[in-house]
Design an enzyme around this catalytic site. Structure first.
Site, PDB file in Angstrom:
ATOM      1  CD  GLU A 370      -9.172  53.823 -93.047  1.00 13.79           C
ATOM      2  OE1 GLU A 370     -10.045  54.540 -93.555  1.00 13.79           O
ATOM      3  OE2 GLU A 370      -8.154  53.454 -93.654  1.00 13.79           O
TER       4      GLU A 370
HETATM    5  P1  P53 Z   1     -11.204  61.214 -96.406  1.00 17.60           P
HETATM    6  C1  P53 Z   1     -14.206  55.731 -99.683  1.00 17.60           C
HETATM    7  C2  P53 Z   1     -15.082  55.149 -98.783  1.00 17.60           C
HETATM    8  C3  P53 Z   1     -14.673  54.929 -97.490  1.00 17.60           C
HETATM    9  C4  P53 Z   1     -13.384  55.279 -97.090  1.00 17.60           C
HETATM   10  O1  P53 Z   1     -11.456  59.660 -96.145  1.00 17.60           O
HETATM   11  C5  P53 Z   1     -12.498  55.835 -97.988  1.00 17.60           C
HETATM   12  C6  P53 Z   1     -12.920  56.065 -99.286  1.00 17.60           C
HETATM   13  C7  P53 Z   1     -12.014  56.673-100.268  1.00 17.60           C
HETATM   14  O2  P53 Z   1     -12.406  57.992-100.521  1.00 17.60           O
HETATM   15  O3  P53 Z   1     -11.196  56.108 -97.696  1.00 17.60           O
HETATM   16  C8  P53 Z   1     -10.626  55.857 -96.429  1.00 17.60           C
HETATM   17  O4  P53 Z   1      -9.823  61.489 -95.937  1.00 17.60           O
HETATM   18  C9  P53 Z   1      -9.116  55.755 -96.586  1.00 17.60           C
HETATM   19  C10 P53 Z   1      -8.320  56.824 -95.868  1.00 17.60           C
HETATM   20  C11 P53 Z   1      -9.110  58.108 -95.862  1.00 17.60           C
HETATM   21  C12 P53 Z   1     -10.370  57.863 -95.042  1.00 17.60           C
HETATM   22  O5  P53 Z   1     -11.143  56.825 -95.598  1.00 17.60           O
HETATM   23  O6  P53 Z   1     -11.368  61.383 -97.854  1.00 17.60           O
HETATM   24  O7  P53 Z   1      -8.614  54.493 -96.246  1.00 17.60           O
HETATM   25  O8  P53 Z   1      -7.049  56.950 -96.464  1.00 17.60           O
HETATM   26  O9  P53 Z   1      -8.408  59.214 -95.391  1.00 17.60           O
HETATM   27  C13 P53 Z   1     -11.224  59.094 -94.901  1.00 17.60           C
HETATM   28  O10 P53 Z   1     -12.225  61.916 -95.601  1.00 17.60           O
END
Ligand code: P53
Length: 472
Positions: A370
């Site tokens: 990611e």
């Molecule tokens: P959204 C914290 C730090 C880095 C990634 O996040 C994180 C988190 C949790 O908040 O989550 C990941 O959609 C996660 C995905 C998520 C994505 O980051 O809040 O694995 O499910 O959607 C982006 O902007």
């Protein structure tokens, strides 16, 4: 970059699929969460309330649109696509002995569709969801019983999909719950709801240990089923920098990183690291961890390290001799970097730093599963979206990733951009926090036609993949 580098995109079942009650699926923890926003936390409800909006129930309806979406991924040239399996599609309550065949069939067909298009599925077993039944009946991962439930689920998936899926991960961002004060983090990692006055920290450490044992057991079983399977862990890699070269800041950062990343030492080395043993002892925790558990950990080390990278943090020394770290209070701003509209620090060099750090420490192959940029996109009247800011963010990160591979010599399997198609934000439940190359016509309140269209970044990423990262 290696010739077989796995360029692609990533999502998670609950953030895209919808179809939340189709074909025997049970409720997942993600189905119990209402929409939130900046400064408005998502609420967790015990039943589905008629006057609340639950964004994951329909999400972007990938459940019914996956063929169309996969065709677009193919057009971009994806080599792989990371998603997760919705646990409650397979085991609706979580503790059944036999799986739900209709749920298994959905993934069979979806994985076949990917393979038919030359795209390799990369699969997370539990990505911020688990059957809500396990929360109700057992209190989530407070309970050792969950180890068996998870291992059964993992085994069914490995057996069924071993010829379609090579790369797996057990728990998404298992270290998100290092922030044990955040209800949603603990609920989505571990299915735990707290009572007033409970020792949250102790409960979360016990839950994480059960998860790590379950993960190790799953790794071992996967290798027994098929030695070709590659099972990884998945960590939210937000390196915590010392605020300055003041030795107190340096030491505080050591302590903070221990607390955020100890899970990785267990996954990759199969041991509980000394600094955690000493912490547990100091706290006087009476943890349930048997000799047999320790053996299981030893025999279930991961094959590679999967991680997300969005940002870095920073911390200052505070004179605390134990180097204890509290995520809510101990982070400080880094004056050298900017933040996104959601307050996430943007630090492309931190990705190179992270790759080096992890490779020095573990010498395992790595997979960036990611990385991405959440922003409000403006759709023009002609339907186009000019998301140059997203291209800039990704470009800078890919440049740093390439330096880590080409100059520093780290072993990297692939790179998947988060939210390659717009999806429900995990932290806020919003649609308007968009990450995609593909725009989905859906709004925060659930309205919209669900129509898909290409943003400017679509053609850009296509070129990146076509040239194996040469043209950025
Ligand atoms: P959204 C914290 C730090 C880095 C990634 O996040 C994180 C988190 C949790 O908040 O989550 C990941 O959609 C996660 C995905 C998520 C994505 O980051 O809040 O694995 O499910 O959607 C982006 O902007």
């Amino acid at each position: 970059m290696r010739k077989d580098f796995l360029w692609g995109g990533a999502v998670a079942a609950h953030q895209v699929e919808g179809g939340y009650n189709e074909k025997g699926k049970g409720l997942n923890v993600s189905d119990m969460m209402t929409v939130g926003g900046v400064g408005k936390k998502r609420q967790i409800t015990d039943t589905i309330l008629p006057n609340e909006f639950y964004p994951n129930h329909e999400a972007i309806d990938f459940y019914h649109h996956y063929k169309e979406d996969i065709a677009l991924f193919k057009e971009m040239g994806f080599k792989c696509f990371r998603t997760s399996i919705s646990w409650a599609r397979i085991f609706p309550q979580g503790d059944e002995l036999e799986p739900n065949e209709d749920g298994l069939k959905f993934y069979d067909e979806m994985f076949d569709e990917l393979l038919k298009n030359g795209i390799q599925p990369v699969i997370t077993l539990s990505h911020f969801e688990m059957p809500y039944g396990l929360v109700k009946k057992y209190g989530g991962w407070r309970n050792r019983k969950l180890i068996d439930c998870f291992v059964r689920f993992a085994k069914v998936c490995f057996e069924r999909y071993q010829h379609q899926v090579k790369y797996w991960m057990t728990f998404n961002e298992i270290n998100n719950q290092a922030n044990y004060k955040a209800d949603v983090a603990v609920f989505t990692n571990s299915g735990i709801l707290f009572e007033e006055g409970e020792d949250r920290e102790a409960i979360v450490y016990q839950a994480a240990l059960y998860e790590l044992i379950a993960s190790a057991k799953a790794v071992k079983i996967a290798h027994e089923i098929n030695p070709d399977l590659m099972i990884g862990c998945m960590m939210a890699m937000t390196p915590i920098y010392p605020y300055s070269c003041n030795p107190d800041d340096m030491l505080k950062a050591v302590g903070a990183n221990h607390k955020r990343f100890w899970y990785l030492d267990v996954h990759a080395r199969g041991i509980i690291p000394g600094y955690m043993k000493s912490f547990f002892k100091r706290k006087g925790y009476d943890l349930d961890l048997t000799q047999e558990d320790l053996e299981a950990l030893k025999h279930g080390c991961v094959d590679y390290i999967g991680f997300s990278y969005y940002m870095s943090f920073a911390t200052k020394g505070d004179g605390n001799i134990n180097l204890d770290y509290d995520e809510e209070n101990d982070l400080c701003d880094n004056p050298y970097i900017q933040k996104t509209q959601w307050g996430w620090p943007i630090d492309a060099k931190g990705l190179r730093y992270t790759l080096n750090w992890l490779y020095d420490r573990y010498q395992l192959p790595m997979f960036i599963v990611e990385n991405g940029f959440g922003a409000i996109d403006q759709k023009e009247v002609d339907g186009s979206v000019h998301d140059q800011y997203r291209i800039d963010y990704l470009k800078e990160h890919i440049q740093e990733m390439k330096k880590a591979v080409d100059i520093d010599g780290v072993d990297l399997l692939g790179y998947t951009v988060w939210g390659c198609i717009d999806c429900v934000s995990f932290s806020t439940g919003e649609m308007k926090k968009r990450y995609g190359f593909i725009y989905v016509d859906k709004n925060n309140d659930g309205s919209g036609s669900l129509k898909r269209s290409k943003k400017d970044s679509f053609e850009w990423y296509k070129k990146v993949i076509e040239t194996n990262g040469e043209v950025l």
